[in-house]
Design a protein around this motif. Structure first.
Motif, short mmCIF file in Angstrom:
data_model
loop_
_atom_site.label_atom_id
_atom_site.label_comp_id
_atom_site.label_asym_id
_atom_site.label_seq_id
_atom_site.Cartn_x
_atom_site.Cartn_y
_atom_site.Cartn_z
N PHE A 40 0.82 -1.21 0.00
CA PHE A 40 0.00 0.00 0.00
C PHE A 40 0.86 1.27 0.00
O PHE A 40 0.41 2.31 -0.48
CB PHE A 40 -0.96 -0.01 1.18
CG PHE A 40 -2.12 -0.96 1.00
CD1 PHE A 40 -2.90 -0.89 -0.14
CD2 PHE A 40 -2.41 -1.93 1.93
CE1 PHE A 40 -3.96 -1.76 -0.34
CE2 PHE A 40 -3.46 -2.80 1.75
CZ PHE A 40 -4.25 -2.71 0.62
N MET A 41 2.06 1.17 0.51
CA MET A 41 2.97 2.30 0.43
C MET A 41 3.29 2.61 -1.03
O MET A 41 3.27 3.78 -1.45
CB MET A 41 4.26 1.99 1.21
CG MET A 41 5.14 3.19 1.51
SD MET A 41 6.61 2.70 2.47
CE MET A 41 5.84 2.07 3.98
N VAL A 42 3.57 1.57 -1.81
CA VAL A 42 3.87 1.76 -3.23
C VAL A 42 2.64 2.30 -3.96
O VAL A 42 2.74 3.24 -4.76
CB VAL A 42 4.33 0.43 -3.87
CG1 VAL A 42 4.50 0.59 -5.38
CG2 VAL A 42 5.64 -0.03 -3.24
N GLY A 171 -6.06 4.94 -3.96
CA GLY A 171 -4.83 5.60 -3.55
C GLY A 171 -4.89 6.13 -2.13
O GLY A 171 -3.99 5.90 -1.32
N TRP A 172 -5.97 6.86 -1.80
CA TRP A 172 -6.05 7.49 -0.48
C TRP A 172 -6.33 6.47 0.61
O TRP A 172 -5.80 6.61 1.73
CB TRP A 172 -7.10 8.60 -0.51
CG TRP A 172 -6.62 9.79 -1.26
CD1 TRP A 172 -6.74 10.04 -2.59
CD2 TRP A 172 -5.88 10.90 -0.72
NE1 TRP A 172 -6.14 11.23 -2.92
CE2 TRP A 172 -5.60 11.78 -1.80
CE3 TRP A 172 -5.43 11.24 0.55
CZ2 TRP A 172 -4.91 12.97 -1.64
CZ3 TRP A 172 -4.73 12.43 0.73
CH2 TRP A 172 -4.47 13.28 -0.36
N SER A 173 -7.14 5.46 0.35
CA SER A 173 -7.35 4.43 1.37
C SER A 173 -6.05 3.65 1.60
O SER A 173 -5.76 3.25 2.73
CB SER A 173 -8.48 3.48 0.97
OG SER A 173 -8.18 2.75 -0.21
N SER A 174 -5.26 3.47 0.54
CA SER A 174 -3.95 2.83 0.69
C SER A 174 -3.05 3.66 1.59
O SER A 174 -2.36 3.13 2.48
CB SER A 174 -3.28 2.63 -0.67
OG SER A 174 -4.02 1.75 -1.49
N LEU A 175 -3.05 4.98 1.38
CA LEU A 175 -2.22 5.87 2.18
C LEU A 175 -2.58 5.76 3.67
O LEU A 175 -1.69 5.65 4.53
CB LEU A 175 -2.41 7.31 1.71
CG LEU A 175 -1.65 8.40 2.49
CD1 LEU A 175 -0.14 8.23 2.33
CD2 LEU A 175 -2.08 9.78 2.03
#
Length: 287
Positions: A40-42, A171-175
């Motif tokens: 999720f960082m990537v 993207g934002w949920s991963s962040l």
């Protein structure tokens, strides 16, 4: 769909099926929850700079970071330390029955005779798997069921979020998932963080394949198809994911080709197909 788009749908499902194999190999070299955090960082580094969310959408995105990022993926990766890739891919399909039941209870959606039959057949598929030698131990099974439940809840949450693009949500949920997963990994796997320094190519390919291949490219292609075609034309292709994962597991990493696993896979897929006859979920059940 035109033949080109059909090929794209099949290719996407193949990417997801191979992702389960990559994760299975990767968590042997990097602790599973830490692997999820790195994935999720990537994803967030590659997607967040190009997407935006509003303050109104923020609470739902943060909730998805818990249900989809930490619970669904974190527990799925952890389960793959204890279970075969193919069997895990089949069991995780129980998320569709769970999502259907939650939609009936929470959103008051009608169940209907066909979808009820699909629920019964899905449970029968799990029962067939339990009769074979590849059924995971209790801890692996519990993690897979919790992972499927996290996926089911996510679908209900996403259905209520106003006007957010799938890539922005990803993207934002991963962040927001990254710090949760790092803390969980530190508490549960801290003594194994040194494995990162000695990880081989399986571990790092797992991280980057999951992030770029499965999350960004495959999900991006899937949502491109959904924008061009009806949900009923696209979603059935996701039913290829479990049998393909079982096949790849047998051919590529020597998973057990037991008759019970093959029969359970086919029955489970048939049950989920009936549940999705009138699609009730918006996210494909993949890794």
């Amino acid at each position: 769909m035109p033949f080109r788009d059909q090929l794209l749908a099949v290719a996407i499902v193949c990417v997801w099926a191979l992702n389960m194999i990559a994760i299975k190999l990767g968590v042997a070299e990097i602790p599973p929850v830490l692997t999820t955090a790195l994935r999720f960082m990537v994803v967030s580094l590659l997607v967040v700079p190009f997407t935006r969310i509003t303050w109104r959408q923020l609470p739902s995105v943060m909730l998805v970071s818990v249900t989809f990022g930490s619970i669904h993926f974190g527990m799925l990766f952890a389960a793959l330390e204890h279970a075969e890739a193919g069997t895990s891919s089949v069991i995780i399909q129980i998320g569709a029955p769970i999502a259907t039941l939650l939609a009936c209870l929470w959103l008051r959606e009608p169940l209907g005779a066909v979808r009820m039959l699909g629920l019964v057949i899905s449970v029968a598929g799990i029962a067939l798997l339990a009769m074979g030698p590849t059924m995971p131990p209790p801890i692996g099974l519990a993690l897979l069921v919790m992972s499927a439940t996290g996926w089911a809840i996510t679908n209900l949450v996403v259905k209520q979020v106003p006007g957010i693009s799938p890539m922005a949500m990803m993207g934002w949920s991963s962040l927001f998932s990254v710090p949760q997963l790092l803390v969980a990994s530190w508490l549960l796997e801290g003594e194994r963080w040194g494995m990162v320094a000695t990880a081989g190519w399986h571990g790092w390919v797992s991280v980057f394949y999951s992030a770029i291949g499965s999350s960004i490219l495959a999900y991006g292609g899937w949502y491109w198809l959904l924008r061009r075609h009806s949900v009923s034309a696209v979603v059935p292709y996701s039913m290829l994911n479990p049998p393909l994962t079982v096949l790849f597991g047998i051919v590529l990493i020597g998973d057990d080709p037991s008759p019970a696993k093959i029969a359970g896979t086919l029955v489970m897929v048939a049950g989920v197909a009936l549940i999705l006859r009138k699609p009730a979920v918006s996210l494909p059940d993949t890794a």
